[in-house]
Motif scaffolding. Structure first.
Motif, short mmCIF file in Angstrom:
data_model
loop_
_atom_site.label_atom_id
_atom_site.label_comp_id
_atom_site.label_asym_id
_atom_site.label_seq_id
_atom_site.Cartn_x
_atom_site.Cartn_y
_atom_site.Cartn_z
N ALA A 110 -40.01 118.84 -83.88
CA ALA A 110 -38.82 118.59 -84.69
C ALA A 110 -37.75 117.92 -83.83
O ALA A 110 -37.60 118.24 -82.65
CB ALA A 110 -38.28 119.89 -85.28
N TYR A 111 -37.02 117.00 -84.45
CA TYR A 111 -36.01 116.20 -83.75
C TYR A 111 -34.70 116.30 -84.53
O TYR A 111 -34.59 115.73 -85.63
CB TYR A 111 -36.47 114.75 -83.64
N PRO A 112 -33.69 117.00 -84.02
CA PRO A 112 -32.44 117.17 -84.75
C PRO A 112 -31.70 115.85 -84.94
O PRO A 112 -31.50 115.09 -83.99
CB PRO A 112 -31.62 118.13 -83.86
N ILE A 113 -31.30 115.59 -86.17
CA ILE A 113 -30.59 114.35 -86.49
C ILE A 113 -29.28 114.26 -85.73
O ILE A 113 -28.89 113.17 -85.27
CB ILE A 113 -30.34 114.27 -88.01
N ARG A 114 -28.58 115.38 -85.56
CA ARG A 114 -27.28 115.35 -84.86
C ARG A 114 -27.44 114.84 -83.43
O ARG A 114 -26.55 114.20 -82.89
CB ARG A 114 -26.69 116.76 -84.88
N LEU A 115 -28.59 115.10 -82.83
CA LEU A 115 -28.88 114.61 -81.49
C LEU A 115 -29.36 113.16 -81.53
O LEU A 115 -28.95 112.32 -80.72
CB LEU A 115 -29.92 115.51 -80.83
N LEU A 116 -30.21 112.84 -82.52
CA LEU A 116 -30.77 111.49 -82.60
C LEU A 116 -29.75 110.44 -82.99
O LEU A 116 -29.92 109.25 -82.67
CB LEU A 116 -31.94 111.45 -83.58
N SER A 117 -28.66 110.84 -83.65
CA SER A 117 -27.66 109.85 -84.05
C SER A 117 -27.02 109.17 -82.85
O SER A 117 -26.49 108.07 -82.97
CB SER A 117 -26.58 110.51 -84.90
N SER A 118 -27.09 109.79 -81.68
CA SER A 118 -26.54 109.18 -80.46
C SER A 118 -27.61 108.53 -79.60
O SER A 118 -27.32 108.02 -78.52
CB SER A 118 -25.81 110.25 -79.63
N HIS A 119 -28.87 108.54 -80.08
CA HIS A 119 -29.96 107.96 -79.30
C HIS A 119 -30.86 107.04 -80.14
O HIS A 119 -31.38 106.06 -79.62
CB HIS A 119 -30.80 109.07 -78.66
N GLU A 120 -31.12 107.41 -81.38
CA GLU A 120 -31.81 106.61 -82.39
C GLU A 120 -33.31 106.44 -82.15
O GLU A 120 -34.06 106.23 -83.11
CB GLU A 120 -31.13 105.24 -82.58
N ILE A 121 -33.78 106.53 -80.92
CA ILE A 121 -35.21 106.39 -80.63
C ILE A 121 -35.63 107.45 -79.63
O ILE A 121 -34.95 107.66 -78.62
CB ILE A 121 -35.55 104.99 -80.06
N VAL A 122 -36.77 108.10 -79.91
CA VAL A 122 -37.40 109.00 -78.94
C VAL A 122 -38.80 108.49 -78.67
O VAL A 122 -39.63 108.41 -79.59
CB VAL A 122 -37.46 110.45 -79.44
N ASN A 123 -39.07 108.10 -77.44
CA ASN A 123 -40.43 107.76 -77.03
C ASN A 123 -41.13 109.06 -76.64
O ASN A 123 -40.71 109.74 -75.71
CB ASN A 123 -40.40 106.80 -75.83
N ASP A 124 -42.18 109.40 -77.36
CA ASP A 124 -42.80 110.71 -77.17
C ASP A 124 -44.32 110.59 -77.29
O ASP A 124 -44.86 109.53 -77.62
CB ASP A 124 -42.25 111.69 -78.22
N VAL A 125 -45.00 111.69 -77.02
CA VAL A 125 -46.44 111.82 -77.22
C VAL A 125 -46.66 113.10 -78.01
O VAL A 125 -46.28 114.18 -77.57
CB VAL A 125 -47.21 111.87 -75.89
N ILE A 126 -47.24 112.99 -79.21
CA ILE A 126 -47.50 114.14 -80.07
C ILE A 126 -48.99 114.19 -80.36
O ILE A 126 -49.57 113.20 -80.82
CB ILE A 126 -46.71 114.05 -81.39
N GLY A 127 -49.59 115.34 -80.10
CA GLY A 127 -51.02 115.48 -80.34
C GLY A 127 -51.84 114.45 -79.60
O GLY A 127 -52.89 114.01 -80.08
N GLY A 128 -51.35 114.05 -78.42
CA GLY A 128 -52.05 113.06 -77.62
C GLY A 128 -51.81 111.62 -78.03
O GLY A 128 -52.37 110.70 -77.41
N GLU A 129 -50.98 111.40 -79.05
CA GLU A 129 -50.73 110.05 -79.55
C GLU A 129 -49.33 109.58 -79.16
O GLU A 129 -48.33 110.24 -79.49
CB GLU A 129 -50.86 110.02 -81.08
N PRO A 130 -49.21 108.45 -78.45
CA PRO A 130 -47.88 107.91 -78.12
C PRO A 130 -47.17 107.41 -79.38
O PRO A 130 -47.72 106.58 -80.11
CB PRO A 130 -48.19 106.75 -77.16
N VAL A 131 -45.97 107.92 -79.64
CA VAL A 131 -45.23 107.54 -80.84
C VAL A 131 -43.77 107.29 -80.50
O VAL A 131 -43.27 107.75 -79.47
CB VAL A 131 -45.32 108.62 -81.94
N ALA A 132 -43.11 106.57 -81.40
CA ALA A 132 -41.66 106.38 -81.33
C ALA A 132 -41.07 107.01 -82.58
O ALA A 132 -41.40 106.62 -83.71
CB ALA A 132 -41.31 104.90 -81.27
N VAL A 133 -40.22 108.01 -82.38
CA VAL A 133 -39.51 108.66 -83.49
C VAL A 133 -38.17 107.95 -83.61
O VAL A 133 -37.39 107.93 -82.65
CB VAL A 133 -39.31 110.16 -83.22
#
Length: 360
Positions: A92-115
């Motif tokens: 889970a990615y809190p919107i209040r935090l993402l509003s100041s960043h807009e992109i999270v480069n992450d790996v979920i379930g072994g898959e590289p994703v951009a949230v």
């Protein structure tokens, strides 16, 4: 009013019978999904809103996430989050935090994703970061495309539109990103459905969650639409009405959130594709599925005794939140989730001016 809507206010083979006395007729071929045409960037469509990386993307690692117990100490139950589950791992990615960043480069379930999150458009989309066999990382370019977030990748310096999911300038121009299903809901509702989830932690980023103010909080409540204002005026809905956007080939469709909520569920056929849109009262959110199993079109209704979904064809019961059959002929099977961003109406029609709007 549910936690979801409070957060929003602060902030989708026919079998032929052939007899010996009738001529053999070829079976109808299911209509293929049309490949979307790449959008050409027109003069003036890119607008500069800030310098590159003025809004810093997050490069996530496992130590930036905490479990439900620790997450509840940081984030209130009504906190709006982007929920993603891939290969059994939920985050889970809190919107209040993402509003100041807009992109999270992450790996979920072994898959590289951009949230990704665009506050101006109220749009959350998750993309695979592997493109043509190469893993990319994304940052915020500082450009807007029709008021929408424009990302860039560090490997090729290509510009990508979030709502289009397409490269609009650079080496990968006309390439599409593969989108992953995600959902926008309150933290309490997400964790209730995903008890083993983790959540992006403010404290692990040396921040105090309680003191974080969404810089767009006033914008969500205001009458303004976008930084530059809408390019088109489409009075079928108020500009900042929330709609579920769907693309079928090159045709764009939109369903107002309120129309889906009022109907409960909708069995739709879009350009030959059978679609189910269901408002799940349990988690106060909308899920969109391809209403087919093994090429068989299924029609759904609510089962009054259980509150689950029931297909008319086999009477199998289905969980509306996961799309999995819990009993009946299809027990254990899952419907395919479709990518369907929740987005402000003005933003969707600015990019897709010929949108077909569902009318109840």
């Amino acid at each position: 009013m549910s936690a979801f809507f409070r957060s929003v206010s602060l902030v989708v083979a026919i079998t032929l019978l052939i007899t010996a006395c009738t001529p053999v007729t070829p079976a109808p071929t299911p209509m293929p999904t049309e490949t979307p045409r790449p959008r050409l960037l027109m003069p003036g469509e890119l607008q500069i809103a800030s310098d590159i990386d003025d809004i810093p993307a997050i490069f996530a690692s496992d130590d930036l996430f905490v479990d439900v117990q620790a997450g509840n100490q940081e984030w209130p139950p009504e906190e709006l989050v982007i929920g993603v589950e891939i290969n059994g791992q939920a985050r889970a990615y809190p919107i209040r935090l993402l509003s100041s960043h807009e992109i999270v480069n992450d790996v979920i379930g072994g898959e590289p994703v951009a949230v990704t999150w665009c506050p101006l458009c109220f749009s959350a989309l998750v993309f695979d970061r592997v493109v043509d066999g190469r893993e990319l990382t994304f940052g915020v370019s500082g450009y807007l495309y029709h008021n929408n977030l424009v990302m860039y990748d560090h490997q090729t310096n290509t510009l990508w539109s979030q709502l289009l999911g397409q490269a609009i300038r650079g080496a990968k121009r006309r390439t599409f990103l593969e989108a992953r299903p995600s959902v926008l809901m309150s933290w309490s509702e997400w964790q209730a459905d995903h008890p083993h989830t983790t959540i992006l932690s403010a404290s692990r980023m040396s921040l105090d969650a309680a003191s974080i103010i969404d810089p767009y909080a006033g914008y969500y409540l205001s009458g303004s639409a976008g930084m530059m204002g809408p390019e088109f005026t489409d009075e079928r809905l108020p500009p900042k009405s929330l709609v579920l956007g769907l693309l079928s080939g090159n045709q764009a469709h939109a369903y107002s959130l309120e129309s889906i909520r009022s109907a409960g569920l909708l069995n739709e056929t879009l350009d030959g594709r059978n679609i189910l849109l269901v408002y799940d009262e349990t988690v106060r959110s909308v899920f969109v599925y391809e209403a087919e199993v093994d090429g068989r079109h299924l029609t759904f209704e609510f089962d009054p005794s259980s509150g689950a979904l029931r297909d008319v064809e086999t009477a199998s019961l289905w969980d509306p939140g996961t799309g999995e059959a819990t009993s009946g002929q299809y027990q254990g099977r899952r419907l395919s989730r479709l990518v369907s961003p929740l987005v402000y109406w003005y933003a969707w029609v600015d990019i897709h001016p010929k949108t077909e709007l569902f009318q109840p």
